[in-house]
Design an enzyme around this catalytic site. Structure first.
Site, mmCIF file in Angstrom:
data_model
loop_
_atom_site.group_PDB
_atom_site.id
_atom_site.type_symbol
_atom_site.label_atom_id
_atom_site.label_comp_id
_atom_site.label_asym_id
_atom_site.label_seq_id
_atom_site.Cartn_x
_atom_site.Cartn_y
_atom_site.Cartn_z
ATOM 1 N N GLY A 258 1.005 -1.398 -0.019
ATOM 2 C CA GLY A 258 -0.006 -0.125 0.074
ATOM 3 C C GLY A 258 0.949 1.342 -0.123
ATOM 4 O O GLY A 258 1.987 1.257 0.023
ATOM 5 N N VAL A 259 0.108 2.470 -0.243
ATOM 6 C CA VAL A 259 0.881 3.538 -0.060
ATOM 7 C C VAL A 259 1.307 4.117 1.355
ATOM 8 O O VAL A 259 0.410 3.842 2.139
ATOM 9 C CB VAL A 259 0.123 4.806 -0.686
ATOM 10 C CG1 VAL A 259 0.643 6.222 -0.803
ATOM 11 C CG2 VAL A 259 -0.035 4.506 -2.129
ATOM 12 N N GLY A 260 2.388 4.666 1.420
ATOM 13 C CA GLY A 260 2.755 5.188 2.898
ATOM 14 C C GLY A 260 4.085 4.702 3.333
ATOM 15 O O GLY A 260 4.783 4.003 2.845
ATOM 16 N N ASN A 261 4.264 5.520 4.466
ATOM 17 C CA ASN A 261 5.974 5.036 5.152
ATOM 18 C C ASN A 261 5.960 3.585 5.744
ATOM 19 O O ASN A 261 7.161 3.181 5.321
ATOM 20 C CB ASN A 261 5.709 5.751 6.599
ATOM 21 C CG ASN A 261 5.712 7.343 6.142
ATOM 22 O OD1 ASN A 261 6.084 7.955 4.938
ATOM 23 N ND2 ASN A 261 5.322 8.095 7.075
ATOM 24 N N VAL A 262 5.004 3.015 5.867
ATOM 25 C CA VAL A 262 5.227 1.692 6.453
ATOM 26 C C VAL A 262 5.403 0.589 5.491
ATOM 27 O O VAL A 262 6.277 0.034 5.313
ATOM 28 C CB VAL A 262 3.841 1.214 7.517
ATOM 29 C CG1 VAL A 262 4.066 -0.149 8.077
ATOM 30 C CG2 VAL A 262 3.498 2.053 8.680
ATOM 31 N N GLU A 284 -0.558 -1.865 -6.646
ATOM 32 C CA GLU A 284 -1.536 -0.967 -7.145
ATOM 33 C C GLU A 284 -0.362 0.240 -7.690
ATOM 34 O O GLU A 284 -0.355 0.616 -8.580
ATOM 35 C CB GLU A 284 -2.495 -0.366 -6.187
ATOM 36 C CG GLU A 284 -3.336 0.702 -6.665
ATOM 37 C CD GLU A 284 -4.348 0.885 -5.412
ATOM 38 O OE1 GLU A 284 -5.379 0.277 -5.262
ATOM 39 O OE2 GLU A 284 -4.087 1.532 -4.282
ATOM 40 N N ASN A 374 -8.467 9.829 3.039
ATOM 41 C CA ASN A 374 -8.633 9.859 1.776
ATOM 42 C C ASN A 374 -9.794 8.882 0.932
ATOM 43 O O ASN A 374 -10.499 9.439 0.289
ATOM 44 C CB ASN A 374 -7.366 9.013 1.265
ATOM 45 C CG ASN A 374 -6.109 9.768 1.782
ATOM 46 O OD1 ASN A 374 -6.085 11.009 2.161
ATOM 47 N ND2 ASN A 374 -5.161 9.272 2.204
ATOM 48 N N GLY A 378 -7.669 0.969 -2.745
ATOM 49 C CA GLY A 378 -7.603 -0.335 -3.338
ATOM 50 C C GLY A 378 -7.250 -1.677 -2.476
ATOM 51 O O GLY A 378 -7.175 -2.597 -2.534
ATOM 52 N N LYS A 398 -1.302 10.786 16.917
ATOM 53 C CA LYS A 398 -1.094 12.215 17.684
ATOM 54 C C LYS A 398 -0.656 11.975 18.983
ATOM 55 O O LYS A 398 -1.497 12.564 20.098
ATOM 56 C CB LYS A 398 -2.757 12.790 17.581
ATOM 57 C CG LYS A 398 -3.355 12.634 16.161
ATOM 58 C CD LYS A 398 -3.684 14.035 15.662
ATOM 59 C CE LYS A 398 -4.138 13.811 14.079
ATOM 60 N NZ LYS A 398 -3.995 15.123 13.411
#
Lengths: 494, 494
Positions: A258-262, A284, A374, A378, A398
């Site tokens: 997936g998208v993102g840092n992890v 994706e 967002n 997918g 947070k």
């Protein structure tokens, strides 16, 4: 030679009619149109300043850059948006109720348009790297829903981006599955299998304007994974090794990331692990971490619907395009995200969760149930059909005021019937085959932050005593207490 | 001639070891073993009476009859059950926390076993209509997960049921998809396409016992649809005609029809409509209403994993078996419920909901979030991949004390991202492309019972005022108020 009207962005923007459904290229900030949407936003502002109404419906592959989603949202130019976005101004407009938003599975969007379940865009605005006089179109950094929009729209406006030269030629596979009742199997059984042409053929008469551009996608440079992401990546890689040892996981299954840092951290960890065998990606979005895999000779091949490159990565790609692009295929998102191919290939999916609950449900789209972040994207296309699926998140957000592990997620995107593995920096919970109570104990113990474990255990014990059924002992009167505390006090902590 | 040990049911039951994982045939009361499970229940009761511990894990295709799930539950013989049940005694045992239950998507169960995500049954107990000396096995009224269990189990016990003679020979297609990383497309592109043999080949040495039986599945006779089911069916058929007229629905797409009265009512209405063209079914359970379609020359063909027949329908089938069985294929549930085939064929799905919420989520498994009814079954396999999907339910239950339309479902089985059409006897709501607030207004207006519309509107207005985000304006503090009122007062009505 070049029979299409060459227009300025402003001239092209004048072609858009009020209330029109516009289909744009672009998937997660890759390959979206930049000039015409900005000009359309300016035109809209002028019209609104004169008291005239003007709005459009905007369909895309997925999120587009600030030059498109952001500019149009700030101009109040969007009436209806689908199927995904990640822009702060557009998000605000959706969450205050100004913009209608259809948050759809990305692998379904093209099919919904093609079958008439959603209306067909009448104008397509597509970023391309080439167009021939007879209507052969070569796409840029994403495939997305561009094939569908180009084929279905009445009018096509092209942003012809000269930045890439011919570096991307041959990278795309523009095949779309046939529609029922005459569909046959999708001929993709390996990550780099090709099923169609590297160009989209359209009727050249539909091309009403070509706008020349020379700007790249606005993608921030890749940043080094932080400690929490590295820890999560470590848990995942350790678990994969364990499953292989147990004989439960064939070698060489492709990964979806997936998208993102992890997710980037997992790929980076693979790239830097000297014992790691080369991997395949069937995903994706091919994120920038793929280049470190390539540099370390650890990439067999990568299939996606978009390739996100910051300016550095873009230069690297252009400099060695002929060699590199043999490793990549960009497909229509109907194919990159298709259950048929994902199940056939046995993809291992890795997606980021917004929150996880103790019974195994995942929220990946809505904050406190009501505010879109967002969209589902997918994630479900992959996780529902993966051979093995991970959902991962830091255990708190947070500054610790939010626990990612809650009694019950405030919006369900992935149900307890299909989730497999939860991972936070605290640890990993393998949920497969467990009943709900066993899951709850394991998730609290392995994934929740220690500061939140006591109140999660109190909830579980209260529920075991008070819920009518003990199969999923959920006390509905307290299911959202952590969210409600956050909404009223600013922290989930007691 | 017949080289296998012929055992009494009691002798076969003695072969089962404590804590063993037993895989049985059977799908929704079709083709389940009857004699050995009852004998095993009796043996368990004797052991328990002597103070000895004895339990097993029971995997199946889906629900089995009272002779299996019921008898074993009453004997406290089941420690862990997957993936589905519909028996009142077993349900109670799950809901009081006695039996561990894994409520899985039915199309995934076989794959979970084959890939090692769930443990492999060591003994299979399968109802069959024939077995040859070299290990060719012909199944009875369901295919379910029998192919997987027969192939994977170490030991096989067969219930050889003479009731059917050779009437069912040739009806099954025992193909299983290959597993990654070497899988290829499933060669099924039309409802009646065959991909494998009509028998299962196993090593005959694994057959440790054959128990002869002569009893049919315990299925109640088909009852005439009630007025509410007929009204729901009418809404669906009217909508289908409307969509065809609009050009949004190709002719001849196959139907999936869930289990239950409402789904049966739709098929019955089609059978009795003189203007109805012949239909195809690509479904999970072929229910008895199919025979009325056949009698009225309105069935092209039906593919499922089970055929449920009361004794009348069974006699009808046996009397004309050679002609009738050309219209049927029984497949492994990995294929009948496979996203690849469901998307390719463009199936129109029709499934029963337990509750629907105003934002578009569906609960099909849990009462008040905590008590399992049956399980998710195959509903999500179909609805998530259908070309068009209906969820249907009467608008109220239990004499009007329960509203099927609620502010927020107490368990999410199908998310707002993928649901299409909601139908009650009140009307039909087409949710496709709508944002959550528009969905809420439409569902309240079209689907909710008039007696519950005021309080649903009060919730929506309160939420629009109080929820932090207006995208899905859900007030978490009141989301479950209707359920909580029902739990404390016995009615959701104010």
């Amino acid at each position: 030679m070049f029979p299409f009207p060459q227009l300025s962005a402003a001239e092209a923007a004048e072609l858009i009619r009020p209330n029109e459904i516009v289909g744009v290229s672009g998937f997660t900030l890759a390959g979206y149109p930049k000039a015409v949407p900005q000009a359309l936003a300016e035109r809209t502002e002028r019209l609104h300043a004169n008291g005239e109404e003007f709005q459009i419906t905007l369909f895309s592959g997925a999120s587009t850059g600030d030059e498109c989603d952001g500019a149009l949202a700030r101009a109040h130019a969007i009436h209806w948006r689908a199927p995904y976005q990640s822009n702060k101004n557009l998000r605000s407009a959706i969450n205050c109720g100004e913009v209608h938003y259809t948050d759809a599975h990305l692998g379904m969007m093209g099919r919904l348009v093609r079958t008439g379940a959603l209306p067909t865009p009448t104008t397509a605005i597509i970023e391309v790297t080439d167009v021939t006089a007879d209507g052969k179109i070569r796409l840029s950094m994403s495939c997305g829903n561009s094939v569908e929009f180009l084929q279905r729209a009445d009018r096509v406006i092209l942003e012809l981006n000269s930045l890439y030269g011919d570096a991307l030629f041959g990278m795309h596979d523009c095949y779309l599955p046939e529609l029922p009742p005459h569909a046959s199997p999708i001929p993709v059984s390996q990550v780099l299998d090709r099923a169609g042409n590297d160009f989209v053929q359209i009727d050249p008469k539909k091309i009403v304007g070509v706008v020349r551009t020379n700007v790249g996608d606005s993608i921030r440079p890749f940043t080094e994974p932080d400690a929490i992401s590295q820890t999560i990546a470590g848990h995942i890689l350790e678990f994969l090794a364990h499953e292989r040892k147990k004989g439960r996981l064939p070698a060489n299954l492709p990964y979806q990331s997936g998208v993102g840092n992890v997710a980037n951290a997992v790929l980076t960890a693979m790239a830097r692990d000297s014992k790691q065998e080369p991997v395949s990606l069937f995903t994706e979005v091919i994120q920038e971490a793929v280049f470190e895999l390539i540099q370390n000779d650890k990439l067999v091949g990568a299939s996606g619907t978009a390739l996100t490159c910051s300016s550095n990565a873009r230069e690297y790609l252009k400099a060695d395009a002929n060699a590199l692009k043999k490793k990549f295929i960009l497909r229509a998102q109907e194919v990159s995200n298709h259950p048929e191919v994902i199940r056939r290939l046995g993809v291992i999916s890795m997606n980021t969760a917004l929150e996880l609950d103790i019974f195994g449900n995942v929220n990946s789209s809505h904050v406190c149930g009501s505010s879109i972040m967002n969209g589902i994207g997918g994630a479900a296309d992959f996780s529902r059909n993966a051979l093995l699926g991970f959902f991962m998140t830091p255990s708190t957000a947070k500054d610790g005021t939010i626990s990612a592990v809650v009694p019950y997620v405030s919006h369900v995107d992935h149900t307890d019937h299909e989730t497999n593995i939860f991972v936070t920096e605290q640890g990993l919970a393998d949920l497969r085959g467990l009943d709900p109570v066993s899951r709850a104990r394991l998730i609290i113990d392995r994934c929740a932050h220690p500061a939140y474990r006591p109140q999660l255990n109190v909830f579980l014990n209260y529920s075991l005593n008070s819920a009518k059924g003990k199969h999923i002992p959920i006390a509905l009167d307290r299911a959202f207490n952590m969210h409600l505390r956050f909404l009223s006090t600013g922290t989930m902590a007691e």
